[in-house]
Design a protein around this motif. Structure first.
Motif, PDB file in Angstrom:
ATOM      1  N   UNK A 112      20.984 102.424 -49.792  1.00  0.00           N
ATOM      2  CA  UNK A 112      21.162 103.707 -50.475  1.00  0.00           C
ATOM      3  C   UNK A 112      22.144 104.615 -49.747  1.00  0.00           C
ATOM      4  N   UNK A 113      22.496 104.248 -48.514  1.00  0.00           N
ATOM      5  CA  UNK A 113      23.456 105.071 -47.763  1.00  0.00           C
ATOM      6  C   UNK A 113      24.884 104.607 -48.088  1.00  0.00           C
ATOM      7  N   UNK A 114      25.855 105.419 -47.688  1.00  0.00           N
ATOM      8  CA  UNK A 114      27.251 105.109 -48.055  1.00  0.00           C
ATOM      9  C   UNK A 114      28.178 105.188 -46.850  1.00  0.00           C
ATOM     10  N   UNK A 115      29.282 104.469 -46.992  1.00  0.00           N
ATOM     11  CA  UNK A 115      30.388 104.572 -46.035  1.00  0.00           C
ATOM     12  C   UNK A 115      31.612 104.903 -46.888  1.00  0.00           C
ATOM     13  N   UNK A 116      32.062 106.134 -46.840  1.00  0.00           N
ATOM     14  CA  UNK A 116      33.126 106.551 -47.761  1.00  0.00           C
ATOM     15  C   UNK A 116      32.646 106.363 -49.192  1.00  0.00           C
ATOM     16  N   UNK A 117      33.417 105.596 -49.959  1.00  0.00           N
ATOM     17  CA  UNK A 117      33.021 105.367 -51.346  1.00  0.00           C
ATOM     18  C   UNK A 117      32.127 104.146 -51.532  1.00  0.00           C
ATOM     19  N   UNK A 118      31.885 103.459 -50.436  1.00  0.00           N
ATOM     20  CA  UNK A 118      31.078 102.227 -50.542  1.00  0.00           C
ATOM     21  C   UNK A 118      29.604 102.569 -50.410  1.00  0.00           C
ATOM     22  N   UNK A 119      28.846 102.301 -51.479  1.00  0.00           N
ATOM     23  CA  UNK A 119      27.401 102.551 -51.398  1.00  0.00           C
ATOM     24  C   UNK A 119      26.681 101.226 -51.132  1.00  0.00           C
ATOM     25  N   UNK A 120      25.772 101.245 -50.204  1.00  0.00           N
ATOM     26  CA  UNK A 120      25.005 100.037 -49.877  1.00  0.00           C
ATOM     27  C   UNK A 120      23.776 100.011 -50.787  1.00  0.00           C
ATOM     28  N   UNK A 121      23.796  99.097 -51.754  1.00  0.00           N
ATOM     29  CA  UNK A 121      22.686  99.064 -52.732  1.00  0.00           C
ATOM     30  C   UNK A 121      21.598  98.071 -52.354  1.00  0.00           C
ATOM     31  N   UNK A 122      21.955  97.084 -51.552  1.00  0.00           N
ATOM     32  CA  UNK A 122      20.979  96.025 -51.234  1.00  0.00           C
ATOM     33  C   UNK A 122      21.440  95.262 -49.984  1.00  0.00           C
ATOM     34  N   UNK A 123      20.671  94.225 -49.634  1.00  0.00           N
ATOM     35  CA  UNK A 123      20.994  93.488 -48.394  1.00  0.00           C
ATOM     36  C   UNK A 123      22.330  92.751 -48.511  1.00  0.00           C
ATOM     37  N   UNK A 124      22.697  92.319 -49.728  1.00  0.00           N
ATOM     38  CA  UNK A 124      24.001  91.657 -49.896  1.00  0.00           C
ATOM     39  C   UNK A 124      25.125  92.626 -49.535  1.00  0.00           C
ATOM     40  N   UNK A 125      25.006  93.862 -50.052  1.00  0.00           N
ATOM     41  CA  UNK A 125      26.034  94.868 -49.746  1.00  0.00           C
ATOM     42  C   UNK A 125      26.104  95.132 -48.241  1.00  0.00           C
ATOM     43  N   UNK A 126      24.927  95.171 -47.612  1.00  0.00           N
ATOM     44  CA  UNK A 126      24.930  95.489 -46.181  1.00  0.00           C
ATOM     45  C   UNK A 126      25.597  94.361 -45.383  1.00  0.00           C
ATOM     46  N   UNK A 127      25.301  93.124 -45.754  1.00  0.00           N
ATOM     47  CA  UNK A 127      25.933  91.991 -45.072  1.00  0.00           C
ATOM     48  C   UNK A 127      27.446  92.029 -45.248  1.00  0.00           C
ATOM     49  N   UNK A 128      27.887  92.347 -46.475  1.00  0.00           N
ATOM     50  CA  UNK A 128      29.325  92.427 -46.738  1.00  0.00           C
ATOM     51  C   UNK A 128      29.957  93.567 -45.944  1.00  0.00           C
ATOM     52  N   UNK A 129      29.249  94.687 -45.913  1.00  0.00           N
ATOM     53  CA  UNK A 129      29.732  95.837 -45.139  1.00  0.00           C
ATOM     54  C   UNK A 129      29.892  95.448 -43.665  1.00  0.00           C
ATOM     55  N   UNK A 130      28.913  94.747 -43.132  1.00  0.00           N
ATOM     56  CA  UNK A 130      28.966  94.391 -41.707  1.00  0.00           C
ATOM     57  C   UNK A 130      30.093  93.407 -41.405  1.00  0.00           C
ATOM     58  N   UNK A 131      30.325  92.477 -42.320  1.00  0.00           N
ATOM     59  CA  UNK A 131      31.402  91.525 -42.008  1.00  0.00           C
ATOM     60  C   UNK A 131      32.760  92.217 -42.118  1.00  0.00           C
ATOM     61  N   UNK A 132      32.917  93.122 -43.079  1.00  0.00           N
ATOM     62  CA  UNK A 132      34.233  93.746 -43.247  1.00  0.00           C
ATOM     63  C   UNK A 132      34.457  94.928 -42.305  1.00  0.00           C
ATOM     64  N   UNK A 133      33.412  95.694 -42.031  1.00  0.00           N
ATOM     65  CA  UNK A 133      33.605  96.895 -41.201  1.00  0.00           C
ATOM     66  C   UNK A 133      33.292  96.660 -39.726  1.00  0.00           C
ATOM     67  N   UNK A 134      32.373  95.725 -39.457  1.00  0.00           N
ATOM     68  CA  UNK A 134      31.984  95.510 -38.055  1.00  0.00           C
ATOM     69  C   UNK A 134      32.474  94.163 -37.540  1.00  0.00           C
ATOM     70  N   UNK A 135      33.052  93.358 -38.429  1.00  0.00           N
ATOM     71  CA  UNK A 135      33.492  92.010 -38.049  1.00  0.00           C
ATOM     72  C   UNK A 135      32.349  91.163 -37.494  1.00  0.00           C
ATOM     73  N   UNK A 136      31.177  91.341 -38.066  1.00  0.00           N
ATOM     74  CA  UNK A 136      30.034  90.513 -37.673  1.00  0.00           C
ATOM     75  C   UNK A 136      29.457  89.882 -38.934  1.00  0.00           C
TER      76      UNK A 136
END
Ligand code: PMP
Ligand code: GLU
Length: 397
Positions: A333-357
């Motif tokens: 439910x939290x966001x990074x800029x315009x990217x809203x994290x809706x679920x665990x898939x979004x969070x995993x994608x966020x981590x690989x693209x923003x944290x390189x993990x």
């Protein structure tokens, strides 16, 4: 236009392998990705096992083997099951296959019909669900969250049983949570299963040796259900042999025969060289790989300590395998800029693209609000990766 089967279209891609592929692709593009997605030891196969394979090549073990595996390997497996697990099996009850994964596939294809139900405690390993669906069966997921240390209670199991239940399938130590069922916990589940003689119990023990709490308990060692338990194991994890593709199954004879029949049409048998190497791995016993297990234990403690420093995630203390499965619901439910994290898939994608993990979303394992982190990597990589995850999570508003 190419026609694809309904079977294929209904199947999800293996998400563990998909995340591993994505990290490889990003790495190839020059990104500094730390891979915590794939559950695979970073160690090389021990020398004494590699030597056995080299000898096998020189000795011309180059032909098709019996479908179930070489007799000497079946004997080595019987010996191992007796020595390490107190289980009594004979050759005719064993099948060797291309990994534990294909053991499970052969078993489910051989025993599950359209509409049959298989009880799967969740979080479960990704492929159980898809293999059951491929056979036309229905996975019945029974969720145990982090508040239960990811272990189902006997009451939950009993509630899920119907007249259509044919199987109960689980792993301990568990992928993706690292949880290990104690003797007493297994006993309480056995007491329920004992009342339902038509249910086959499938115990995936591939992480048997990566267990930090002492002796592994096989559910097949309980007398009440020993005659209908299928024990699955393999060399991938404890012996660092993922690429060799060798797993095995020990079952009541009619079930073993059925799996072998299935394998005869799909695979013939697994690789002759891997089989010869497996004889050496299994006859030598677990002491030989204790250095790797000790390293996993150290990494487990390190990862645990580091994860505890990340605000607002919930972490338990997994006692086996090489995974953490933190509850990340605070960040949904939290966001990074315009990217809203809706679920665990979004969070995993966020981590690989923003944290390189790279990680694997909990949804792949039947548990939203979690992500899986594999710590089968160096301590340096763990320290760096967890720090990056922490920074990325704190950036979510
Ligand atoms: N079961 C579990 C719980 C796993 O994590 C894995 C992943 N390797 C497998 C089975 C399959 O292992 P393999 O096919 O490499 O023997
Ligand atoms: N079992 C490992 C994992 O969960 C390897 C990948 C796979 O076979 O799914 O990551």
């Amino acid at each position: 236009m190419v026609h694809f089967s309904r079977r294929l279209l209904q199947m999800a891609e293996s998400e563990t392998l998909a995340m591993a592929r994505l990290s490889r692709e990003l790495k190839a593009q020059g990104k500094d990705i730390i891979n915590l997605s794939l559950g695979e030891p970073d160690f090389d196969t021990p020398d004494y096992i590699k030597q056995a394979a080299k000898d096998a090549i020189d000795q011309n073990y180059s032909h098709y083997t019996p479908v179930a595996g070489y007799d000497e390997l079946l004997d080595a497996i019987c010996l191992k099951l007796k020595r390490d697990n107190g289980l009594d099996f004979k050759r005719s009850q064993i099948m060797v296959s291309t990994g534990a994964k294909q053991c499970i596939a052969n078993l489910v294809m051989a025993c599950i019909d359209e509409g049959d139900e298989v009880i799967v405690p969740a979080p479960y390993w990704v492929s159980y669900r898809e293999i059951i669906k491929m056979a036309g069966g229905k996975p019945v997921e029974v969720l145990a969250g982090i508040d239960q240390d990811f272990k189902v209670s006997p009451e939950q199991v009993e509630k899920a049983i119907t007249s259509k239940t044919k199987m109960f399938m689980f792993s301990s130590p568990c992928n993706p949570t690292g949880s290990v069922y104690s003797y007493e916990e297994l006993e309480s589940i056995v007491n329920v299963l004992a009342k339902y003689p038509d249910i086959t119990v499938v115990s995936d023990e591939i992480y048997e040796l990566i267990n930090f709490v002492g002796k592994h308990v096989s559910i097949g060692s309980f007398d009440q259900i020993s005659d209908r338990t299928v024990t699955i194991n393999g060399l991938s994890k404890a012996f660092a042999m993922t690429g060799w593709r060798l797993g095995y199954l020990a079952a009541p004879e009619p079930i073993a025969k059925a799996c072998i029949k299935m394998q005869g049409q799909f695979t013939s048998a697994t690789c002759s060289i891997a089989q010869r190497a497996a004889i050496t791995a299994l006859t030598n016993g677990p002491e030989k790989v204790s250095n790797m297990i000790a390293a996993f234990k150290k990494r487990n403690e390190l990862t645990h300590q580091l994860l505890l420093e990340i605000p607002n995630i919930i972490v338990n203390n997994p006692q086996g395998a090489f995974y953490f499965f933190p509850d990340i619901s605070y960040y949904i439910g939290k966001s990074f800029g315009n990217t809203k994290i809706q679920n665990s898939d979004d969070l995993s994608m966020y981590l690989i693209h923003e944290a390189n993990v790279s990680t694997v979303p909990g949804s792949a394992f039947g548990a939203e609000n979690y992500i899986r982190l594999s710590y089968a990597t160096s301590e340096d990589a763990i320290v760096k990766a967890v720090e990056r995850i922490k920074v990325a999570l704190l950036n979510l508003k």
